[in-house]
Design an enzyme around this catalytic site. Structure first.
Site, PDB file in Angstrom:
ATOM      1  N   HIS A  56       0.846  -1.199   0.000  1.00  0.00           N
ATOM      2  CA  HIS A  56       0.000   0.000   0.000  1.00  0.00           C
ATOM      3  C   HIS A  56       0.881   1.248   0.000  1.00  0.00           C
ATOM      4  CE1 HIS A  56       0.559  -0.713   4.448  1.00  0.00           C
ATOM      5  NE2 HIS A  56       0.959   0.531   4.326  1.00  0.00           N
TER       6      HIS A  56
HETATM    7  P1  TYD Z   1      -2.122  -3.884   7.260  1.00  0.00           P
HETATM    8  O1  TYD Z   1      -2.146  -2.449   6.860  1.00  0.00           O
HETATM    9  O2  TYD Z   1      -2.660  -4.872   6.301  1.00  0.00           O
HETATM   10  O3  TYD Z   1      -0.643  -4.309   7.696  1.00  0.00           O
HETATM   11  P2  TYD Z   1       0.677  -4.350   6.795  1.00  0.00           P
HETATM   12  O4  TYD Z   1       0.704  -3.079   6.027  1.00  0.00           O
HETATM   13  O5  TYD Z   1       1.790  -4.480   7.761  1.00  0.00           O
HETATM   14  O6  TYD Z   1       0.631  -5.546   5.910  1.00  0.00           O
HETATM   15  O7  TYD Z   1      -2.880  -3.993   8.657  1.00  0.00           O
HETATM   16  C1  TYD Z   1      -3.278  -5.233   9.168  1.00  0.00           C
HETATM   17  C2  TYD Z   1      -4.506  -4.997  10.039  1.00  0.00           C
HETATM   18  O8  TYD Z   1      -4.146  -4.253  11.194  1.00  0.00           O
HETATM   19  C3  TYD Z   1      -5.597  -4.229   9.326  1.00  0.00           C
HETATM   20  O9  TYD Z   1      -6.834  -4.815   9.690  1.00  0.00           O
HETATM   21  C4  TYD Z   1      -5.503  -2.846   9.913  1.00  0.00           C
HETATM   22  C5  TYD Z   1      -4.956  -3.095  11.312  1.00  0.00           C
HETATM   23  N1  TYD Z   1      -4.121  -1.987  11.821  1.00  0.00           N
HETATM   24  C6  TYD Z   1      -4.585  -1.247  12.903  1.00  0.00           C
HETATM   25  O10 TYD Z   1      -5.695  -1.475  13.438  1.00  0.00           O
HETATM   26  N2  TYD Z   1      -3.808  -0.239  13.394  1.00  0.00           N
HETATM   27  C7  TYD Z   1      -2.589   0.055  12.858  1.00  0.00           C
HETATM   28  O11 TYD Z   1      -1.892   0.992  13.337  1.00  0.00           O
HETATM   29  C8  TYD Z   1      -2.126  -0.719  11.734  1.00  0.00           C
HETATM   30  C9  TYD Z   1      -0.785  -0.428  11.103  1.00  0.00           C
HETATM   31  C10 TYD Z   1      -2.922  -1.730  11.258  1.00  0.00           C
END
Ligand code: TYD
Length: 139
Positions: A56
């Site tokens: 992302h």
């Molecule tokens: P995601 O953005 O997919 O993680 P990465 O970029 O590391 O692959 O996030 C995974 C899950 O965690 C998603 O449901 C959103 C949640 N999340 C939070 O609730 N708070 C946060 O600060 C972050 C970074 C993610």
């Protein structure tokens, strides 16, 4: 920022205090170590070596990624150019400006990625689709 490129991404070295008595190292990050105020801290751990995180971009969020333990690769894309940075030193982190696509992979066993972020979690700040990212970047 929409117009940021991968050339704006930099490594920041955190000072290391090496103990004279052989008791190991200490590194410290204070608010003025980074070009943003730290509003959130999270960390990735127990990531399988074949898994990818990220995938992302952020519209406004700035992030600083630090490999507290082990190593991993960060693939960075601005819609035109791409590069891969390996993070493997606990006192050398990656400052990712807004408007950059990132993917994290190739996690070593026991790797821990600490993320310091300039704002609290806000799903509206994410671009999670690569085609939408390219449209956002006008490429
Ligand atoms: P995601 O953005 O997919 O993680 P990465 O970029 O590391 O692959 O996030 C995974 C899950 O965690 C998603 O449901 C959103 C949640 N999340 C939070 O609730 N708070 C946060 O600060 C972050 C970074 C993610």
């Amino acid at each position: 920022m929409k117009s940021n490129t991968i050339h704006s991404i930099s490594i920041i070295e955190i000072p290391k205090i090496v103990d004279d008595g052989g008791r190991g190292n200490l590194s410290v990050i204070e608010n003025n170590s980074l070009p943003f105020n730290i509003e959130r801290v999270y960390y990735l751990y127990d990531v399988p070596s074949d898994a990818y995180r990220g995938g992302h971009a952020h519209k406004d969020l700035q992030q600083f990624l630090l490999p507290l333990s082990g190593s991993f690769d960060v693939i960075l894309k601005d819609g035109g150019n791409a590069k891969t940075v390996t993070l493997n030193k606990p006192n050398k982190g990656l400052l990712i400006v807004p408007g950059i696509w990132r993917e994290l992979g190739n996690f070593s066993s026991g790797a821990v990625c600490l993320v310091l972020a300039s704002d609290v979690y806000n799903e509206d700040d994410y671009i999670r689709d690569y085609e939408a990212f390219k449209n956002y970047k006008n490429v």
